[in-house]
Write a protein that holds these residues in place. Structure first.
Motif, PDB file in Angstrom:
ATOM      1  N   LEU A   1      -4.123   3.317   1.697  1.00 29.27           N
ATOM      2  CA  LEU A   1      -4.466   3.667   0.322  1.00 29.27           C
ATOM      3  C   LEU A   1      -5.428   4.852   0.230  1.00 29.27           C
ATOM      4  CD1 LEU A   1      -5.053   0.143  -1.310  1.00 29.27           C
ATOM      5  CD2 LEU A   1      -3.092   1.667  -1.640  1.00 29.27           C
ATOM      6  N   PHE A   2      -6.123   5.157   1.329  1.00 30.37           N
ATOM      7  CA  PHE A   2      -7.191   6.160   1.277  1.00 30.37           C
ATOM      8  C   PHE A   2      -6.816   7.472   1.950  1.00 30.37           C
ATOM      9  CE2 PHE A   2      -9.127   2.092   0.616  1.00 30.37           C
ATOM     10  CZ  PHE A   2     -10.116   2.336  -0.326  1.00 30.37           C
TER      11      PHE A   2
ATOM     12  N   ASP B   1       3.925   9.959   7.233  1.00 31.35           N
ATOM     13  CA  ASP B   1       4.070   9.644   8.662  1.00 31.35           C
ATOM     14  C   ASP B   1       3.013   8.628   9.089  1.00 31.35           C
ATOM     15  OD1 ASP B   1       6.186  11.359   8.904  1.00 31.35           O
ATOM     16  OD2 ASP B   1       4.974  13.059   9.571  1.00 31.35           O
ATOM     17  N   TYR B   2       1.780   8.819   8.629  1.00 35.92           N
ATOM     18  CA  TYR B   2       0.693   7.891   8.966  1.00 35.92           C
ATOM     19  C   TYR B   2       1.041   6.479   8.502  1.00 35.92           C
ATOM     20  CZ  TYR B   2      -3.905   5.633   8.807  1.00 35.92           C
ATOM     21  OH  TYR B   2      -4.950   4.756   8.973  1.00 35.92           O
ATOM     22  N   ALA B   3       1.489   6.353   7.251  1.00 37.69           N
ATOM     23  CA  ALA B   3       1.785   5.037   6.688  1.00 37.69           C
ATOM     24  C   ALA B   3       2.921   4.353   7.443  1.00 37.69           C
ATOM     25  CB  ALA B   3       2.134   5.171   5.209  1.00 37.69           C
ATOM     26  N   ARG B   4       3.954   5.124   7.774  1.00 37.50           N
ATOM     27  CA  ARG B   4       5.090   4.533   8.500  1.00 37.50           C
ATOM     28  C   ARG B   4       4.667   4.041   9.878  1.00 37.50           C
ATOM     29  NH1 ARG B   4       8.114   8.620   5.732  1.00 37.50           N
ATOM     30  NH2 ARG B   4       7.587  10.140   7.347  1.00 37.50           N
ATOM     31  N   LEU B   5       3.858   4.816  10.568  1.00 36.99           N
ATOM     32  CA  LEU B   5       3.428   4.422  11.917  1.00 36.99           C
ATOM     33  C   LEU B   5       2.513   3.196  11.870  1.00 36.99           C
ATOM     34  CD1 LEU B   5       2.816   8.000  13.326  1.00 36.99           C
ATOM     35  CD2 LEU B   5       4.528   6.368  14.164  1.00 36.99           C
ATOM     36  N   VAL B   6       1.623   3.139  10.883  1.00 40.42           N
ATOM     37  CA  VAL B   6       0.774   1.958  10.722  1.00 40.42           C
ATOM     38  C   VAL B   6       1.631   0.733  10.425  1.00 40.42           C
ATOM     39  CG1 VAL B   6      -0.926   0.868   9.206  1.00 40.42           C
ATOM     40  CG2 VAL B   6      -1.317   3.177  10.045  1.00 40.42           C
TER      41      VAL B   6
ATOM     42  N   CYS C   1       0.838  -1.211   0.000  1.00 43.58           N
ATOM     43  CA  CYS C   1       0.000   0.000   0.000  1.00 43.58           C
ATOM     44  C   CYS C   1       0.871   1.258   0.000  1.00 43.58           C
ATOM     45  CB  CYS C   1      -0.929   0.003   1.214  1.00 43.58           C
ATOM     46  SG  CYS C   1      -2.232  -1.249   1.155  1.00 43.58           S
ATOM     47  N   ILE C   2       1.984   1.212   0.728  1.00 43.36           N
ATOM     48  CA  ILE C   2       2.900   2.357   0.763  1.00 43.36           C
ATOM     49  C   ILE C   2       3.535   2.564  -0.601  1.00 43.36           C
ATOM     50  CG2 ILE C   2       5.084   3.193   1.732  1.00 43.36           C
ATOM     51  CD1 ILE C   2       4.263   1.843   4.382  1.00 43.36           C
ATOM     52  N   ARG C   3       3.907   1.472  -1.286  1.00 38.61           N
ATOM     53  CA  ARG C   3       4.494   1.599  -2.624  1.00 38.61           C
ATOM     54  C   ARG C   3       3.508   2.239  -3.601  1.00 38.61           C
ATOM     55  NH1 ARG C   3       6.803  -3.684  -1.544  1.00 38.61           N
ATOM     56  NH2 ARG C   3       9.061  -3.504  -1.332  1.00 38.61           N
TER      57      ARG C   3
ATOM     58  N   ARG D   1     -11.425   9.106   4.951  1.00 39.17           N
ATOM     59  CA  ARG D   1     -11.774   7.728   4.615  1.00 39.17           C
ATOM     60  C   ARG D   1     -10.796   6.747   5.255  1.00 39.17           C
ATOM     61  NH1 ARG D   1     -11.825   7.622  -1.712  1.00 39.17           N
ATOM     62  NH2 ARG D   1      -9.929   8.811  -1.306  1.00 39.17           N
ATOM     63  N   ALA D   2      -9.536   7.169   5.368  1.00 38.38           N
ATOM     64  CA  ALA D   2      -8.529   6.309   5.996  1.00 38.38           C
ATOM     65  C   ALA D   2      -8.890   6.032   7.455  1.00 38.38           C
ATOM     66  CB  ALA D   2      -7.151   6.961   5.904  1.00 38.38           C
TER      67      ALA D   2
END
Length: 283
Positions: free
Chosen positions: A281-282, A114-119, A106-108, A229-230
């Motif tokens: 993704l959202f 920051d949100y994606a890294r923490l998740v 999903c990150i790619r 949405r995320a």
């Protein structure tokens, strides 16, 4: 500027700084040094590893990872009803690894944040927690030790989740506190009805369940504040997570009056991890 096909011969020659006899050897050599050879650049050849990484960017991989996680989770559930063994630990750990890979994919696709890294790091802690909780059935004498260690790994993961939510909705915690306290009261009533007896680790259990409920409450509060949405997807995952963990407490320390509780809690856990990972993704 006029197009070449609309110009006279003299105008074209003047624009190219030449004449009907062409360039002299000295002028040709000078222009070759300035502009290089009139040759197309060859496309850079990719290594086998680079081609493999490119394939990982395919959105279809999301579906494959979710399917692989579902399959491994199903095999783990079936195995756990027969006999807990090393294979159970392997299947459970591999299923959790699919959630981590799903977040990476999903990150790619969406890009880092920051949100994606923490998740992502929250899911990594979940992977460690799953492995430790699965190990508690192999050595009965150290059941509580592995249970505490696994719980602490998940506790760390939920801290990452809270930080991720607050990156998108900094004020979400204010409204989440009363919501989490109400939900914790409901969870306590449920545990008491199921005769949960956790002994010395009861305070740790209360803190952990409170944290899990706080994560879900933060996501709900943040989603309502920002219309993200995320965060809405994260909230759905948080609800599944909360239900799964409360059922796990009953299964481990209470009266297990439902033979399907183990299967249901793992299905809910799978759904929670997928919703949380896909929320990237959202953004």
């Amino acid at each position: 500027m006029q197009k070449e096909y609309t110009q006279t011969k003299e105008q074209v020659l003047e624009g190219l700084r030449t004449d009907r006899q062409g360039l002299s050897a000295q002028e040709a050599e000078k222009r070759l040094r300035e502009h290089g050879e009139n040759r197309l650049k060859e496309a850079e050849k990719l290594t086998l590893f680079q081609r493999f990484v490119q394939q990982l960017k395919d959105p279809m991989l999301l579906i494959l990872l979710m399917a692989a996680g579902a399959l491994l989770e199903t095999v783990f559930i079936m195995q756990s009803y027969r006999r807990r063994c090393v294979r159970s630990v392997i299947f459970k750990t591999l299923a959790s690894a699919c959630f981590v890979l799903l977040a990476m994919q999903c990150i790619r696709i969406r890009g880092t944040s920051d949100y994606a890294r923490l998740v992502f790091w929250g899911l990594v802690c979940g992977l460690l927690g799953d492995a430790l909780l699965a190990l508690r059935f192999l050595w009965k004498k150290t059941h509580d030790v592995f249970f505490i260690a696994g719980t602490l790994a998940f506790f760390a993961g939920h801290i990452f989740y809270i930080l991720a939510i607050l990156k998108l909705a900094p004020d979400a915690w204010q409204y989440a506190i009363p919501l989490a306290l109400i939900a914790l009261g409901v969870a306590g009533f449920y545990s008491n009805a199921k005769q949960v007896r956790a002994g010395k680790i009861l305070p740790l259990g209360i803190i952990y369940i409170g944290e899990v409920l706080f994560v879900a409450a933060c996501a709900l509060s943040g989603a309502l504040q920002t219309s993200s949405r995320a965060l809405f997807l994260f909230f759905v995952g948080g609800v599944c997570f909360s239900a799964s963990d409360n059922m796990l407490v009953v299964l481990s320390f209470g009266t297990n009056d439902n033979p399907y509780r183990n299967a249901v809690l793992h299905v809910l856990y799978y759904m929670a991890q997928v919703f949380i990972a896909v929320s990237i993704l959202f953004l």
